[in-house]
Design a protein around this motif. Structure first.
Motif, PDB file in Angstrom:
ATOM      1  N   UNK A  20       0.724  -1.101  -0.009  1.00  0.00           N
ATOM      2  CA  UNK A  20      -0.045   0.052   0.093  1.00  0.00           C
ATOM      3  C   UNK A  20       0.845   1.457   0.061  1.00  0.00           C
ATOM      4  N   UNK A  21       1.850   1.191   0.917  1.00  0.00           N
ATOM      5  CA  UNK A  21       2.894   2.355   0.854  1.00  0.00           C
ATOM      6  C   UNK A  21       3.490   2.598  -0.273  1.00  0.00           C
ATOM      7  N   UNK A  22       4.026   1.405  -0.938  1.00  0.00           N
ATOM      8  CA  UNK A  22       4.760   1.817  -2.239  1.00  0.00           C
ATOM      9  C   UNK A  22       3.689   2.297  -3.424  1.00  0.00           C
ATOM     10  N   UNK A  23       2.527   1.857  -3.425  1.00  0.00           N
ATOM     11  CA  UNK A  23       1.466   2.445  -4.474  1.00  0.00           C
ATOM     12  C   UNK A  23       1.142   3.663  -4.259  1.00  0.00           C
ATOM     13  N   UNK A  36     -11.939  -8.934  -3.369  1.00  0.00           N
ATOM     14  CA  UNK A  36     -12.687  -8.735  -4.139  1.00  0.00           C
ATOM     15  C   UNK A  36     -13.791  -7.920  -3.978  1.00  0.00           C
ATOM     16  N   UNK A  37     -13.618  -6.890  -2.981  1.00  0.00           N
ATOM     17  CA  UNK A  37     -14.606  -5.960  -2.684  1.00  0.00           C
ATOM     18  C   UNK A  37     -14.690  -4.572  -3.274  1.00  0.00           C
ATOM     19  N   UNK A  38     -13.653  -4.465  -3.675  1.00  0.00           N
ATOM     20  CA  UNK A  38     -13.237  -2.958  -4.546  1.00  0.00           C
ATOM     21  C   UNK A  38     -12.698  -3.172  -5.839  1.00  0.00           C
ATOM     22  N   UNK A  39     -13.374  -2.517  -6.708  1.00  0.00           N
ATOM     23  CA  UNK A  39     -12.707  -2.502  -8.176  1.00  0.00           C
ATOM     24  C   UNK A  39     -11.787  -1.493  -8.465  1.00  0.00           C
ATOM     25  N   UNK A  40     -10.649  -1.797  -8.633  1.00  0.00           N
ATOM     26  CA  UNK A  40      -9.474  -0.721  -8.764  1.00  0.00           C
ATOM     27  C   UNK A  40      -9.681  -0.216 -10.282  1.00  0.00           C
ATOM     28  N   UNK A  41      -9.239   1.026 -10.485  1.00  0.00           N
ATOM     29  CA  UNK A  41      -9.306   1.662 -11.619  1.00  0.00           C
ATOM     30  C   UNK A  41      -8.074   1.185 -12.531  1.00  0.00           C
ATOM     31  N   UNK A  42      -8.219   1.512 -13.833  1.00  0.00           N
ATOM     32  CA  UNK A  42      -6.925   0.941 -14.725  1.00  0.00           C
ATOM     33  C   UNK A  42      -5.593   1.348 -14.318  1.00  0.00           C
ATOM     34  N   UNK A  43      -5.637   2.782 -13.639  1.00  0.00           N
ATOM     35  CA  UNK A  43      -4.404   3.297 -13.279  1.00  0.00           C
ATOM     36  C   UNK A  43      -3.709   2.323 -12.169  1.00  0.00           C
ATOM     37  N   UNK A  44      -4.602   2.213 -11.022  1.00  0.00           N
ATOM     38  CA  UNK A  44      -4.526   1.495 -10.068  1.00  0.00           C
ATOM     39  C   UNK A  44      -3.899   0.205 -10.236  1.00  0.00           C
ATOM     40  N   UNK A  45      -4.652  -0.513 -11.034  1.00  0.00           N
ATOM     41  CA  UNK A  45      -4.176  -1.768 -11.412  1.00  0.00           C
ATOM     42  C   UNK A  45      -2.852  -1.939 -12.058  1.00  0.00           C
ATOM     43  N   UNK A  46      -2.626  -0.974 -13.038  1.00  0.00           N
ATOM     44  CA  UNK A  46      -1.096  -0.872 -13.599  1.00  0.00           C
ATOM     45  C   UNK A  46      -0.094  -0.602 -12.483  1.00  0.00           C
ATOM     46  N   UNK A  47      -0.578   0.189 -11.514  1.00  0.00           N
ATOM     47  CA  UNK A  47       0.494   0.589 -10.334  1.00  0.00           C
ATOM     48  C   UNK A  47       0.740  -0.877  -9.686  1.00  0.00           C
ATOM     49  N   UNK A  48       0.025  -1.492  -9.298  1.00  0.00           N
ATOM     50  CA  UNK A  48      -0.184  -2.883  -8.554  1.00  0.00           C
ATOM     51  C   UNK A  48       0.875  -3.915  -9.432  1.00  0.00           C
ATOM     52  N   UNK A  49       0.582  -3.680 -10.782  1.00  0.00           N
ATOM     53  CA  UNK A  49       1.179  -4.771 -11.601  1.00  0.00           C
ATOM     54  C   UNK A  49       2.804  -4.319 -11.560  1.00  0.00           C
ATOM     55  N   UNK A  50       3.037  -3.048 -11.850  1.00  0.00           N
ATOM     56  CA  UNK A  50       4.582  -2.835 -11.676  1.00  0.00           C
ATOM     57  C   UNK A  50       5.091  -3.114 -10.439  1.00  0.00           C
ATOM     58  N   UNK A  53       5.709  -6.823 -10.524  1.00  0.00           N
ATOM     59  CA  UNK A  53       6.297  -7.494 -11.841  1.00  0.00           C
ATOM     60  C   UNK A  53       5.610  -8.465 -12.320  1.00  0.00           C
ATOM     61  N   UNK A  54       4.192  -7.992 -12.557  1.00  0.00           N
ATOM     62  CA  UNK A  54       3.218  -8.877 -13.364  1.00  0.00           C
ATOM     63  C   UNK A  54       2.614  -8.215 -14.490  1.00  0.00           C
ATOM     64  N   UNK A  55       1.953  -8.871 -15.281  1.00  0.00           N
ATOM     65  CA  UNK A  55       0.941  -8.092 -16.349  1.00  0.00           C
ATOM     66  C   UNK A  55      -0.473  -7.938 -15.727  1.00  0.00           C
ATOM     67  N   UNK A  56      -1.262  -6.898 -16.500  1.00  0.00           N
ATOM     68  CA  UNK A  56      -2.570  -7.258 -16.127  1.00  0.00           C
ATOM     69  C   UNK A  56      -3.340  -8.465 -16.384  1.00  0.00           C
ATOM     70  N   UNK A  57      -2.823  -9.048 -17.390  1.00  0.00           N
ATOM     71  CA  UNK A  57      -3.544 -10.352 -17.457  1.00  0.00           C
ATOM     72  C   UNK A  57      -3.220 -11.359 -16.250  1.00  0.00           C
ATOM     73  N   UNK A  58      -2.037 -11.344 -15.892  1.00  0.00           N
ATOM     74  CA  UNK A  58      -1.702 -12.168 -14.677  1.00  0.00           C
ATOM     75  C   UNK A  58      -2.543 -11.991 -13.614  1.00  0.00           C
TER      76      UNK A  58
END
Lengths: 68, 453
Positions: A20-23, A36-50, A53-58
């Protein structure tokens, strides 16, 4: 439940608070995404993936059986 | 931190808070239309109703203009709820005190009589609203260490103080410009009392919230607690209030005796006594919360108690209703004295006292039944519970006068009786805590996991 994200986080040796702190979000947000109780935006998903070290698909693509 | 979830949920929380404020303002307006009938007294309610209606109309217009309410539109709508809430509260409080300049009576308590309890209830509802939406009241700094967290809380209290000074200045300047009916010094004092009450309540809530947050982190890490620190915290608060109420009650009674050194402080004690009466509802609510928290601890740890949960919940609600009725009675008893003749008044008081005693004896009887249940089920906690029951029964018997230790306690308070009551309050609290601790501790973690599996 987003088990893929949880597994990736654990694999990176990060606690929910550390990720959480890193993002730049609250720990509660990470908990809710993993549960699974909150749908993150695309930007947040990308931050998590970065960070993990995973892709959005992963992490966020669900394999759905499409009934025809 | 720019957390999109928090920004989104904050809008929802503020929308819900606006609905609560709207309902309260509507009820208050209806009450004032019937009993007060002075437009100046209704200005705050009218202002609140207008701003809330405008906020909802603006959002309805935004929705109707868009073909599809997507994330962007939704965020815009939530932002408007945010503005609506800030305007309603920020200006509503100023209007309330300014309008008090033109209609309020010259007593110290009237502006604060129910305001502080209303603040507490609103704070509580708002707090619940935040929790329901997975947010903390102090979400901006809840994740920081204790030192930084409490620094953040104090900073907010200072902002509140700055706001209070602004409200006070507005009231003071207007009182110079216009001819007012209220006593300005008294009104300024009541603004200060409201600030102090709100600051204390906010601080107490913040301590609870930090304990809750830290415990939820520990739970996520797999550390299981029996009875949690937050339950203990509420227990301590309630016990301290009971002790304070008892002390003020006793000192107040002493001040009525002639040749007592407290006689010259009678007025101050009268005010403190009134404060205790008003705050009674806050602590009835706190008792209910602690009851529910203990209930949650029990069902989380001790699965065997699940089948008795309905009984436990009924007991919590019955004692809450009884607490509220007692509060209403304590507030209304002076009024009854003015309405009825002395003999009728004494009859009513005696009747209520008998009702109180009956309730106490019923609770002891129920306690005895619970003890029998513990004996039959061979529960480890039964001995501590028996000690609690005996202690409670002795206390009731001394208070009622069945055991004539201090003579008639109700007429002539003595130092011994005050000391006895203090021991009674603290003793009961400690024994209660031990019983609950042992009850929730009855299962070892190993057994708990086995049952879960």
């Amino acid at each position: 439940m987003n088990l893929k994200m949880k597994a990736a986080r654990v694999e990176h040796g990060l606690s929910q608070a550390e990720l959480a702190k890193k993002i730049g979000v609250s720990r509660q947000t990470i908990i809710l995404i993993e549960q699974g109780k909150f749908n993150p935006s695309l930007n947040l998903c990308i931050s998590v993936c970065k960070q993990l070290d995973r892709t959005l698909n992963d992490l966020f693509w669900e394999d759905l059986k499409i009934e025809r | 931190m720019k957390d999109e979830r928090i920004i989104q949920r904050l809008g929802i929380v503020k929308r819900n808070n606006l609905i609560i404020i709207f309902s309260l303002a509507l009820l208050s307006l209806i009450y004032k239309l019937i009993f007060v009938q002075a437009i100046v007294a209704m200005l705050t309610e009218i202002f609140v109703l207008i701003v809330v209606i405008i906020t909802f109309i603006i959002n309805a217009i935004i929705k109707s203009k868009e073909e599809l309410v997507d994330e962007r539109v939704y965020q815009k709508i939530l932002r408007i709820y945010n503005y609506g809430f800030n305007i309603t509260v920020g200006l509503g409080v100023i209007i309330y005190f300014v309008s008090s300049l033109f209609y309020v009576s010259n007593t110290i308590v009237s502006p604060n009589l129910f305001v502080n309890s209303a603040i507490f209830i609103c704070l509580l509802l708002s707090f619940t609203n935040f929790r329901k939406n997975g947010m903390s009241f102090n979400y901006k700094f809840i994740e920081n260490c204790n030192k930084q967290y409490y620094f953040g809380v104090i900073k907010r209290v200072l902002y509140l103080l700055a706001y209070t000074i602004i409200v006070g200045l507005v009231v003071f300047i207007l009182s110079i410009i216009f001819t007012v009916v209220a006593n300005v010094e008294v009104l300024l004092l009541s603004i200060l009392i409201s600030f102090i009450t709100f600051a204390i309540q906010y601080f107490l809530f913040s301590i609870y919230e930090k304990l809750h947050y830290d415990e939820s982190v520990e739970m996520d890490e797999g550390k299981l607690r029996y009875i949690t620190r937050k339950v203990l915290y509420i227990f301590v608060l309630i016990t301290l209030f009971r002790f304070y109420a008892l002390l003020i009650d006793s000192l107040w009674s002493f001040s009525h005796l002639e040749n007592n050194f407290l006689h010259k402080y009678a007025l101050i004690l009268e005010l403190l006594e009134l404060g205790v009466k008003i705050q009674g509802i806050d602590f009835a609510v706190l008792s209910l919360i602690s009851g529910i928290l203990i209930y949650k601890s029990i069902i989380r740890i001790n699965l065997k108690f699940l089948k008795y949960k309905k009984l436990y919940l009924i007991a919590i609600w019955v004692s809450f209703v009884f607490g509220i009725l007692n509060w209403v009675y304590r507030l209304g008893v002076t009024m009854l004295g003015r309405i009825y003749e002395f003999e009728t008044f004494i009859k009513i008081v005696t009747y209520v006292r008998y009702l109180n005693f009956t309730f106490l004896f019923i609770s002891i009887f129920v306690g005895a039944l619970i003890y029998i249940f513990m004996l039959l089920n061979n529960l480890k906690v039964r001995n501590t519970y028996l000690a609690l029951l005996i202690f409670q029964t002795l206390g009731v018997m001394v208070t009622v006068g069945i055991i004539p230790v201090f003579g008639n306690l109700n007429q002539d308070p003595t130092i011994h009786s005050v000391v006895f009551n203090c021991i009674n309050v603290f003793g009961l609290a400690i024994l209660n805590y031990i019983v609950i601790y042992k009850l929730t501790r009855a299962y070892e973690i190993k057994e708990f996991t086995e049952e879960l599996l």
